[in-house]
Design a protein around this motif. Structure first.
Motif, PDB file in Angstrom:
ATOM      1  N   HIS A 171       0.830  -1.196   0.000  1.00  0.00           N
ATOM      2  CA  HIS A 171       0.000   0.000   0.000  1.00  0.00           C
ATOM      3  C   HIS A 171       0.866   1.248   0.000  1.00  0.00           C
ATOM      4  CE1 HIS A 171      -4.051  -1.855   1.464  1.00  0.00           C
ATOM      5  NE2 HIS A 171      -3.587  -2.414   0.360  1.00  0.00           N
ATOM      6  N   LEU A 172       0.352   2.292  -0.629  1.00  0.00           N
ATOM      7  CA  LEU A 172       1.125   3.514  -0.810  1.00  0.00           C
ATOM      8  C   LEU A 172       0.536   4.712  -0.064  1.00  0.00           C
ATOM      9  CD1 LEU A 172       1.699   3.210  -4.667  1.00  0.00           C
ATOM     10  CD2 LEU A 172       3.243   2.495  -2.826  1.00  0.00           C
ATOM     11  N   TYR A 173      -0.719   4.607   0.340  1.00  0.00           N
ATOM     12  CA  TYR A 173      -1.403   5.723   0.977  1.00  0.00           C
ATOM     13  C   TYR A 173      -1.747   5.323   2.402  1.00  0.00           C
ATOM     14  CZ  TYR A 173      -1.865   7.494  -3.749  1.00  0.00           C
ATOM     15  OH  TYR A 173      -1.591   7.939  -5.015  1.00  0.00           O
ATOM     16  N   PHE A 174      -1.497   6.236   3.325  1.00  0.00           N
ATOM     17  CA  PHE A 174      -1.668   5.928   4.737  1.00  0.00           C
ATOM     18  C   PHE A 174      -2.462   7.043   5.398  1.00  0.00           C
ATOM     19  CE2 PHE A 174       1.252   2.760   3.707  1.00  0.00           C
ATOM     20  CZ  PHE A 174       2.356   3.325   3.097  1.00  0.00           C
ATOM     21  N   TYR A 175      -3.223   6.644   6.421  1.00  0.00           N
ATOM     22  CA  TYR A 175      -4.169   7.572   7.040  1.00  0.00           C
ATOM     23  C   TYR A 175      -4.233   7.330   8.543  1.00  0.00           C
ATOM     24  CZ  TYR A 175      -5.774   6.874   2.210  1.00  0.00           C
ATOM     25  OH  TYR A 175      -5.833   6.723   0.851  1.00  0.00           O
ATOM     26  N   TRP A 176      -4.554   8.401   9.250  1.00  0.00           N
ATOM     27  CA  TRP A 176      -4.942   8.292  10.645  1.00  0.00           C
ATOM     28  C   TRP A 176      -6.308   8.949  10.815  1.00  0.00           C
ATOM     29  CZ3 TRP A 176      -2.849   5.382  14.346  1.00  0.00           C
ATOM     30  CH2 TRP A 176      -1.516   4.977  14.217  1.00  0.00           C
ATOM     31  N   TYR A 177      -7.146   8.252  11.569  1.00  0.00           N
ATOM     32  CA  TYR A 177      -8.448   8.758  11.971  1.00  0.00           C
ATOM     33  C   TYR A 177      -8.556   8.597  13.481  1.00  0.00           C
ATOM     34  CZ  TYR A 177     -10.252   8.801   7.175  1.00  0.00           C
ATOM     35  OH  TYR A 177     -10.470   9.078   5.845  1.00  0.00           O
ATOM     36  N   ARG A 178      -9.476   9.345  14.075  1.00  0.00           N
ATOM     37  CA  ARG A 178      -9.721   9.121  15.488  1.00  0.00           C
ATOM     38  C   ARG A 178     -11.225   9.155  15.761  1.00  0.00           C
ATOM     39  NH1 ARG A 178      -8.248  14.681  18.858  1.00  0.00           N
ATOM     40  NH2 ARG A 178     -10.185  15.756  18.352  1.00  0.00           N
ATOM     41  N   GLN A 179     -11.586   8.511  16.860  1.00  0.00           N
ATOM     42  CA  GLN A 179     -12.990   8.515  17.270  1.00  0.00           C
ATOM     43  C   GLN A 179     -13.049   8.747  18.773  1.00  0.00           C
ATOM     44  OE1 GLN A 179     -15.189   4.835  16.935  1.00  0.00           O
ATOM     45  NE2 GLN A 179     -17.116   5.923  16.620  1.00  0.00           N
ATOM     46  N   SER A 238       2.395  16.666  23.258  1.00  0.00           N
ATOM     47  CA  SER A 238       2.026  16.991  24.636  1.00  0.00           C
ATOM     48  C   SER A 238       0.536  16.717  24.770  1.00  0.00           C
ATOM     49  CB  SER A 238       2.345  18.457  24.930  1.00  0.00           C
ATOM     50  OG  SER A 238       1.946  18.799  26.236  1.00  0.00           O
ATOM     51  N   THR A 239       0.226  15.528  25.260  1.00  0.00           N
ATOM     52  CA  THR A 239      -1.166  15.080  25.227  1.00  0.00           C
ATOM     53  C   THR A 239      -2.063  15.905  26.148  1.00  0.00           C
ATOM     54  OG1 THR A 239      -0.523  13.391  26.828  1.00  0.00           O
ATOM     55  CG2 THR A 239      -0.724  12.715  24.527  1.00  0.00           C
ATOM     56  N   LYS A 240      -3.298  16.064  25.697  1.00  0.00           N
ATOM     57  CA  LYS A 240      -4.320  16.753  26.485  1.00  0.00           C
ATOM     58  C   LYS A 240      -5.424  15.739  26.801  1.00  0.00           C
ATOM     59  CE  LYS A 240      -3.604  20.721  23.518  1.00  0.00           C
ATOM     60  NZ  LYS A 240      -3.934  20.827  22.157  1.00  0.00           N
ATOM     61  N   LEU A 241      -6.232  16.083  27.775  1.00  0.00           N
ATOM     62  CA  LEU A 241      -7.333  15.182  28.128  1.00  0.00           C
ATOM     63  C   LEU A 241      -8.221  14.911  26.925  1.00  0.00           C
ATOM     64  CD1 LEU A 241      -8.397  16.602  31.618  1.00  0.00           C
ATOM     65  CD2 LEU A 241      -7.049  14.550  31.157  1.00  0.00           C
ATOM     66  N   GLU A 242      -8.429  15.938  26.109  1.00  0.00           N
ATOM     67  CA  GLU A 242      -9.323  15.787  24.954  1.00  0.00           C
ATOM     68  C   GLU A 242      -8.732  14.974  23.813  1.00  0.00           C
ATOM     69  OE1 GLU A 242      -8.430  18.640  26.438  1.00  0.00           O
ATOM     70  OE2 GLU A 242      -8.035  20.242  24.971  1.00  0.00           O
ATOM     71  N   ASP A 243      -7.483  14.550  23.961  1.00  0.00           N
ATOM     72  CA  ASP A 243      -6.899  13.637  22.974  1.00  0.00           C
ATOM     73  C   ASP A 243      -7.317  12.191  23.228  1.00  0.00           C
ATOM     74  OD1 ASP A 243      -3.822  15.525  23.003  1.00  0.00           O
ATOM     75  OD2 ASP A 243      -5.519  15.670  21.606  1.00  0.00           O
ATOM     76  N   SER A 244      -7.969  11.948  24.349  1.00  0.00           N
ATOM     77  CA  SER A 244      -8.448  10.594  24.640  1.00  0.00           C
ATOM     78  C   SER A 244      -9.437  10.179  23.567  1.00  0.00           C
ATOM     79  CB  SER A 244      -9.127  10.550  26.015  1.00  0.00           C
ATOM     80  OG  SER A 244      -8.205  10.814  27.036  1.00  0.00           O
ATOM     81  N   ALA A 245      -9.128   9.069  22.898  1.00  0.00           N
ATOM     82  CA  ALA A 245      -9.943   8.638  21.762  1.00  0.00           C
ATOM     83  C   ALA A 245      -9.413   7.304  21.280  1.00  0.00           C
ATOM     84  CB  ALA A 245      -9.877   9.652  20.616  1.00  0.00           C
TER      85      ALA A 245
END
Lengths: 115, 116
Positions: free
Chosen positions: A29-37, A81-88
């Motif tokens: 594969h040549l295309y890479f992605y990140w998603y969050r929920q 620098s993680t924040k609480l709202e990065d929880s996912a």
């Protein structure tokens, strides 16, 4: 059946700490992605990556986020620098082409908990 | 900006029965792709079915079919002869066909329970 592998499956980190989420996309594969929920909310696009550079990013993907493909097999997402709202739940995906004949292949996700 | 709405947070269906999951979307584009992804518990999302907006014919994959109503911007998923293995979270997704964009826009998902 080839798979996209994500590690770890669950990570707990202290607020303000750096975290690296790892993904091994499918080898051709040549295309890479990140998603969050975020829990209970929709799956949101973060970034796409092709030819060793970011091809598209969302407004969520600010200076605290970065991606790289350090060794030709791993694809990482770093949060400085993680924040609480990065929880996912963070999902990695890859695709062979930028068309959607077969859609993406997603990993199982990393659940990030920031405390 | 495009949006995708799944108005049913949860649905239940008896084994062997048929269920329809709803999805509506909003876009000003005329050409795009629509998808349904399935996410079993603790597993990755897998593609169930896709539809190109320029195609009038509804896509079908075995027991899964869609009802694509372009004018109404509706894209529902019908699962026939439901099986216990169909229990999962189902996500509807939109992707523009414009070059240079690769991102999906997802709905919030519908959790499908299959009752034995």
């Amino acid at each position: 059946e080839p798979e996209v592998t994500q590690t770890p499956s669950h990570q707990v980190t202290q607020m303000g700490q750096e975290v690296i989420l790892r993904c091994v996309p499918i080898s051709n594969h040549l295309y890479f992605y990140w998603y969050r929920q975020i829990l209970g909310q929709k799956v949101e696009f973060l970034v796409s990556f092709y030819n060793n550079e970011i091809s598209e990013k969302s407004e969520i993907f600010d200076d605290q986020f970065s991606v790289e493909r350090p060794d030709g097999s791993n694809f990482t997402l770093k949060i400085r620098s993680t924040k609480l709202e990065d929880s996912a739940m963070y999902f990695c995906a890859s695709s062979e082409f930028n068309t959607d004949l077969y859609g993406y292949t997603f990993g199982s996700g990393t659940r990030l908990t920031v405390v | 900006a495009q949006t995708v709405t799944q108005s049913q947070p949860e649905m239940s269906v008896q084994e062997a029965e048929t269920v329809t999951l709803s999805c509506t979307y909003d876009t000003s584009e005329s050409d795009y792709y629509l998808f349904w992804y399935k996410q079993p518990p603790s597993r990755q999302m897998i593609l169930v079915i896709r539809q190109e907006a320029y195609k009038q014919q509804n896509a079908t994959e075995n027991r899964f079919s869609v009802n694509f109503q372009k004018a109404a911007k509706s894209f529902s998923l019908k699962i026939s002869d439901s099986q216990l293995g169909d229990a999962a979270m189902y996500f509807c997704a939109y992707r523009s066909s414009s070059s240079g964009t690769y991102k999906y826009i997802f709905g919030t998902g519908t959790r499908l329970k299959v009752l034995a």
